[in-house]
Scaffold this active site. Structure first.
Site, PDB file in Angstrom:
ATOM      1  N   LYS A 107      37.828  39.463  49.282  1.00 48.64           N
ATOM      2  CA  LYS A 107      37.515  40.851  48.965  1.00 48.64           C
ATOM      3  C   LYS A 107      35.999  40.960  48.832  1.00 48.64           C
ATOM      4  CE  LYS A 107      38.692  44.457  45.562  1.00 48.64           C
ATOM      5  NZ  LYS A 107      39.451  44.774  44.332  1.00 48.64           N
TER       6      LYS A 107
ATOM      7  N   SER B  33      42.681  48.755  44.612  1.00 49.08           N
ATOM      8  CA  SER B  33      41.473  48.751  45.399  1.00 49.08           C
ATOM      9  C   SER B  33      41.388  47.606  46.404  1.00 49.08           C
ATOM     10  CB  SER B  33      40.267  48.673  44.464  1.00 49.08           C
ATOM     11  OG  SER B  33      40.217  47.404  43.822  1.00 49.08           O
TER      12      SER B  33
ATOM     13  N   SER C  99      44.890  46.634  40.980  1.00 50.00           N
ATOM     14  CA  SER C  99      44.250  46.543  42.300  1.00 50.00           C
ATOM     15  C   SER C  99      44.669  45.362  43.171  1.00 50.00           C
ATOM     16  CB  SER C  99      42.728  46.518  42.138  1.00 50.00           C
ATOM     17  OG  SER C  99      42.253  47.810  41.874  1.00 50.00           O
TER      18      SER C  99
END
Lengths: 484, 95
Positions: free
Chosen positions: A76, A151, A175
């Site tokens: 990420k 997210s 997330s």
């Protein structure tokens, strides 16, 4: 090769059926073919990936490889990577190249994993749909008109579409778990303090936690084994031994006590999702578990409390972006205040600015007691609910998300509607507990997640409970059609 | 708790964000809706409840007071918007 789990890939690499370079090239080709439509990656690092793969091949030839050696993964874009851009999904950090690696990045590199690139995400991890990214929305591989969740939406979409073997994510209010549910993969948020936050760009420091996103619970176990552990550089890292997660995967579930919080099955939950959860529970009963109804009476407090605590910590953490030391700087500032204000207004998107302002407001003189202190007390009540529940049961199960993936654009004009996507995931962050999401029966072809919440440092049990269901059922084996 | 444009202007100043007048109206609406959501916590009595700052009630770990970081000024300043002679540059603050 992309149809294989990490365990199968490791076996193929060890047997020299294929090399890490071949495997890495294969994934890079898939990214080149599919990323223009999915937008799951912000940065692809082909050159450094192939160099790392060559090194992995040498280790494998020398017989010094481990279970992750030569396996292509993605990070990420919230984890700092030395020499490779770390944008955090924000214009603010569009040109930011970190001078060091995050601990999680360092540990996975030491384990021999190959980094294919950095995945898209909601800006500064603030969002539940991946639509707040400066780099545009990520598409859900199961239906490209829908969001992947957020997210960590880029990581979830990339794993679901087989553009990498697994990926890292972070979870502040859901997330990892919510996008895992919406994309049909397995994602675990460990106990607060289990994985180091050093080099992981901070959103809400008392809630943020890193974790793996993978195809199966056994793959997640392999990754978490490498990611977890004490780090003196993170003052909130816990010095608690890391058990052998892989060794515990097959443990028998006879006598496992599963708690079902009645508050997680009320109005607002799509009843077809509820039916999918019930079908999974029947499997667990077959495996020897017992299911009891429990109550988490302060569940309704979670979202309100979170939207004080998280923005408050965000406003404080994001004060560092001032246009002076790194990050975006406005053109021709007329004075220092203008430099701060325009650099920040140009660098941050609307959702980030909303949260900074809410946080600034609730921390401002005269409002602190009514908001922040009240929220911290509410947080205590939420944690106490779980403490009582874990006196009765071993794990808590329920839905990860109240709905399946929604259409892109559907909730962007209504922040509060967007926030309610995380109604079942936020409580675990506030209490600091670990939680995992695994796929159960889809609804109208769209993935559904079962959330399993465990007691502090009980990640091993969560992975075991998830793995045993995956041994008996095929819900986790679904592949979106265009990516088989 | 309804916020108006002047509240948003004040908050934006405290947060050092240049928010246009048009955006202030939009933010006033959004922030009001978020604070209405937050106000739902007032329904719960928290008298006598200890505030919780850390999920595991951990206290700050201390380490020996010795430098652990090497000097990396050049690397860190390489990513700065504007530097000179090892210093970060900002617009003139003293006339």
């Amino acid at each position: 090769m992309h149809d294989k789990t990490m365990t199968e890939l490791a076996a193929g690499l060890a047997a020299r059926t294929f090399s890490s370079r071949e495997l890495t090239r294969h994934y890079l080709e898939r990214i080149a073919r599919h990323n223009p439509s999915l937008n799951a990656f912000i940065t692809v690092a082909a050159e450094s990936a192939l160099a790392a793969a060559a090194q992995a091949d040498q280790a494998l030839a020398a017989g010094t490889g481990g279970p992750l050696t030569g396996i292509p993964i993605a990070h990420k874009d919230i984890f700092c990577t030395a020499g490779l851009r770390t944008s955090c999904g924000s214009r603010m950090l569009d040109t930011f190249i970190a001078p060091y690696d995050a601990t999680v990045v360092e540990r996975l590199a030491a384990a021999g994993a190959v980094v294919l690139g950095k995945t898209n995400m909601d800006e500064f991890a603030m969002g539940s749909s991946n639509e707040t990214s400066w780099y545009g929305p990520v598409k859900n591989p199961w239906d490209q008109t829908r969001v992947p969740g957020g997210s960590s939406g880029g990581s979830a979409a990339a794993v679901a579409a087989r553009l990498c073997a697994a990926a890292t994510g972070t979870d502040t209010g859901g997330s990892i778990r919510q996008p895992a549910a919406l994309c049909g993969i397995t994602g675990i948020k460990p106990t607060y303090g289990r994985c180091s936050r050093w080099g992981m760009i901070a959103f809400a420091s008392s809630l943020d936690q890193a974790g793996p996103m993978a195809r199966t619970a056994s793959d997640a176990a392999l990754l978490l084994q490498a990611m977890a552990g004490f780090d003196p550089r993170d003052s909130t890292s816990m010095d608690t031994p890391v058990p052998d997660y892989v060794a515990g995967l097959d443990a028998d579930l006879t006598g496992l006590r599963i708690g079902l919080p009645k508050e997680y099955f009320g109005a607002g939950l799509d009843e077809r999702i509820g039916a999918g959860i019930q079908a999974a529970l029947r499997e667990y009963e077959r495996l020897g578990a017992t299911v009891v109804e429990i109550s988490l009476p302060n569940s309704a407090l979670s979202v309100p409390v979170y939207y004080v605590v998280a923005p408050a910590e965000c406003s404080s953490n994001l004060a560092r972006f001032d246009g002076v030391r790194y990050g975006h700087r406005c053109e021709d500032p007329k004075d220092l205040e203008d430099l701060y204000k325009r650099s920040r207004a140009e660098g941050f998107g609307a959702e980030v600015q909303r949260r900074i302002m809410i946080g600034t407001y609730v921390l401002s003189a005269g409002y602190y007691d009514a908001y922040y202190l009240k929220a911290q007390k509410g947080r205590h009540l939420i944690a106490d609910d779980f403490r009582r529940a874990f006196g009765q049961v071993d794990v808590i199960m329920g839905p990860t998300s109240p709905t399946t993936a929604f259409p892109i654009g559907a909730k962007m004009d209504d922040p509060v509607a967007m926030y309610l996507n995380d109604i079942y995931t936020i409580a675990a962050n506030l209490a600091g507990l670990p939680g995992i999401s695994i796929p159960v029966a889809p609804v109208d072809g769209m993935p559904v997640g079962l959330q399993i919440i465990g007691n502090y440092f009980d990640e091993g049990r969560l992975l075991n409970v998830a793995h045993r269901l995956q041994r008996e059922t095929e819900w986790h084996l679904g592949v979106p059609q265009a990516f088989e | 708790m309804a916020l108006d444009r002047s509240d948003v202007e004040k908050i934006a100043h405290l947060a050092r964000l240049a928010v246009s007048p048009a955006a202030c109206d939009r933010y006033a609406l959004d922030l009001t809706n978020i604070l209405d959501l937050v106000a739902r916590m007032d329904a719960v009595d928290t008298t006598g409840v200890e505030p919780m700052a850390h999920p595991l009630h951990m206290t700050q770990r201390l380490r020996p007071d010795r430098p652990t970081e090497p000097d990396q000024r050049e690397r860190f300043q390489a990513i700065a918007p504007q530097t000179e002679a090892g210093l970060y540059l900002v617009p003139k603050v003293i006339e």
